[in-house]
Each structure stands twice: as C-alpha cells, then as structure tokens.
Scaffold this motif. Structure first.
Motif, PDB file in Angstrom:
ATOM      1  N   UNK A 257       8.596  -8.066   6.463  1.00 39.96           N
ATOM      2  CA  UNK A 257       7.694  -9.224   6.464  1.00 39.96           C
ATOM      3  C   UNK A 257       6.464  -8.922   5.611  1.00 39.96           C
ATOM      4  N   UNK A 258       5.928  -7.717   5.753  1.00 36.79           N
ATOM      5  CA  UNK A 258       4.794  -7.310   4.904  1.00 36.79           C
ATOM      6  C   UNK A 258       5.216  -7.353   3.441  1.00 36.79           C
ATOM      7  N   UNK A 259       6.360  -6.756   3.132  1.00 39.00           N
ATOM      8  CA  UNK A 259       6.886  -6.687   1.770  1.00 39.00           C
ATOM      9  C   UNK A 259       7.081  -8.082   1.182  1.00 39.00           C
ATOM     10  N   UNK A 260       7.796  -8.942   1.894  1.00 39.69           N
ATOM     11  CA  UNK A 260       8.084 -10.282   1.384  1.00 39.69           C
ATOM     12  C   UNK A 260       6.814 -11.122   1.254  1.00 39.69           C
ATOM     13  N   UNK A 261       5.886 -10.963   2.172  1.00 32.56           N
ATOM     14  CA  UNK A 261       4.623 -11.698   2.095  1.00 32.56           C
ATOM     15  C   UNK A 261       3.839 -11.296   0.849  1.00 32.56           C
ATOM     16  N   UNK A 262       3.738 -10.008   0.600  1.00 32.82           N
ATOM     17  CA  UNK A 262       3.025  -9.531  -0.593  1.00 32.82           C
ATOM     18  C   UNK A 262       3.750  -9.993  -1.856  1.00 32.82           C
ATOM     19  N   UNK A 263       5.079  -9.906  -1.856  1.00 36.34           N
ATOM     20  CA  UNK A 263       5.890 -10.331  -3.007  1.00 36.34           C
ATOM     21  C   UNK A 263       5.670 -11.810  -3.321  1.00 36.34           C
ATOM     22  N   UNK A 264       5.746 -12.628  -2.279  1.00 36.18           N
ATOM     23  CA  UNK A 264       5.574 -14.066  -2.459  1.00 36.18           C
ATOM     24  C   UNK A 264       4.166 -14.402  -2.925  1.00 36.18           C
ATOM     25  N   UNK A 265       3.180 -13.771  -2.324  1.00 31.27           N
ATOM     26  CA  UNK A 265       1.792 -14.013  -2.717  1.00 31.27           C
ATOM     27  C   UNK A 265       1.541 -13.570  -4.156  1.00 31.27           C
TER      28      UNK A 265
ATOM     29  N   UNK B 104       5.439  -1.001  -2.337  1.00 32.22           N
ATOM     30  CA  UNK B 104       4.427  -0.021  -1.938  1.00 32.22           C
ATOM     31  C   UNK B 104       3.780  -0.438  -0.615  1.00 32.22           C
ATOM     32  N   UNK B 105       3.457  -1.702  -0.467  1.00 33.17           N
ATOM     33  CA  UNK B 105       2.839  -2.190   0.777  1.00 33.17           C
ATOM     34  C   UNK B 105       3.802  -2.080   1.960  1.00 33.17           C
ATOM     35  N   UNK B 106       5.035  -2.501   1.768  1.00 31.33           N
ATOM     36  CA  UNK B 106       6.025  -2.409   2.833  1.00 31.33           C
ATOM     37  C   UNK B 106       6.348  -0.969   3.196  1.00 31.33           C
ATOM     38  N   UNK B 107       6.397  -0.104   2.203  1.00 27.19           N
ATOM     39  CA  UNK B 107       6.708   1.302   2.415  1.00 27.19           C
ATOM     40  C   UNK B 107       5.600   2.016   3.175  1.00 27.19           C
ATOM     41  N   UNK B 108       4.371   1.717   2.841  1.00 29.74           N
ATOM     42  CA  UNK B 108       3.241   2.334   3.554  1.00 29.74           C
ATOM     43  C   UNK B 108       3.280   1.953   5.032  1.00 29.74           C
TER      44      UNK B 108
END
Length: 134
Positions: free
Chosen positions: A27-35, A52-56
């Motif tokens: 969810x973090x990953x997809x949210x950052x990607x979409x934004x 990087x955001x999702x991995x962290x």
C-alpha cells in the motif's frame, strides 16, 4: 514445549506476518507510485522511488514483527543486498509487463502488481533462508 519463533515450526506464522507486512508495504509502495506518476515523474523513476519507500517499510516491520530478530550489521547488509537485487528485478519485470500488456487505463497498475508479486515471492524465501535465519 515452546517453538522458537524463528525456527522451522513457525513457518506459517512467519508467512502470515510476512503477508500482512507485505500488504501494508505494498500500500505504501502503490501510494507513492501513484502519487509520483500523478505529479509527472517518469514511470521508471516513480517505480524506483515507490520501491525504496515500500522496502524501507518492509525492512522495519519484517525485522521486528514478521521474523522477530534483532538488527545487526550482517542482517542489514544481507537485506540491502537482497533488496538491491530485487530492485533491479522488479524494475525489469515492471518494464517487461509494460511492454507486453495492452495500452489500457489499468496497464500501469497491473504491471506494478505483477512486479510486486514476483519480488514478494523471491523476498520471502530469501529473507527466511538467508537474511533472518536463526
């Protein structure tokens, strides 16, 4: 008799916790990607940033909760090496999916999902057997 939470007897518990962490991190990953895409970032740069955001997020939660291990330089190094490799793999899978999928409104999201699923499967096996092994 108590089972060591990091031992083979807790495979299903680790898997369930890993999936929960993975879903949250996705969810973090997809949210950052979409934004990032909405803000006009190049699709491959957006995918890199979201990874990087999702991995962290995944590292912090997997270490503390899913696999229940203390930190340590070797674990951080192993995680960094694994996810650095996965980074290039998911970018390649994402690019391949974008190249072969039809050009539709859902293509970018499906390519992300395919690359995310592939990376997740690889990561669970490698985290359990190499990085966070007891």
């Amino acid at each position: 008799m108590t089972t060591d939470p990091r031992g083979p007897g807790d495979l299903w518990g680790q898997l369930v916790r890993f999936v929960v962490v993975g879903l949250f991190s996705a969810v973090v990953d997809l949210t950052v990607y979409t934004l990032a895409l909405h803000l006009g970032l190049w699709v491959h740069a957006a995918r890199a940033l979201s990874f990087v955001c999702g991995t962290s997020t995944a590292y912090a939660l997997n270490r503390r909760w899913a696999f229940r291990v203390a930190g340590g330089r070797n674990r951080v190094l192993g995680f960094t090496l694994l996810y650095s490799t996965t980074f290039f793999v998911i970018l390649g899978v994402n690019a391949l999916a974008l190249a072969v999928l039809p050009d539709r409104s859902w293509t970018i999201t499906l390519a992300w999902a395919i690359s995310q699923g592939f990376g997740t499967a690889v990561n669970f096996v490698m985290l359990r057997t190499v990085v966070f092994r007891s």
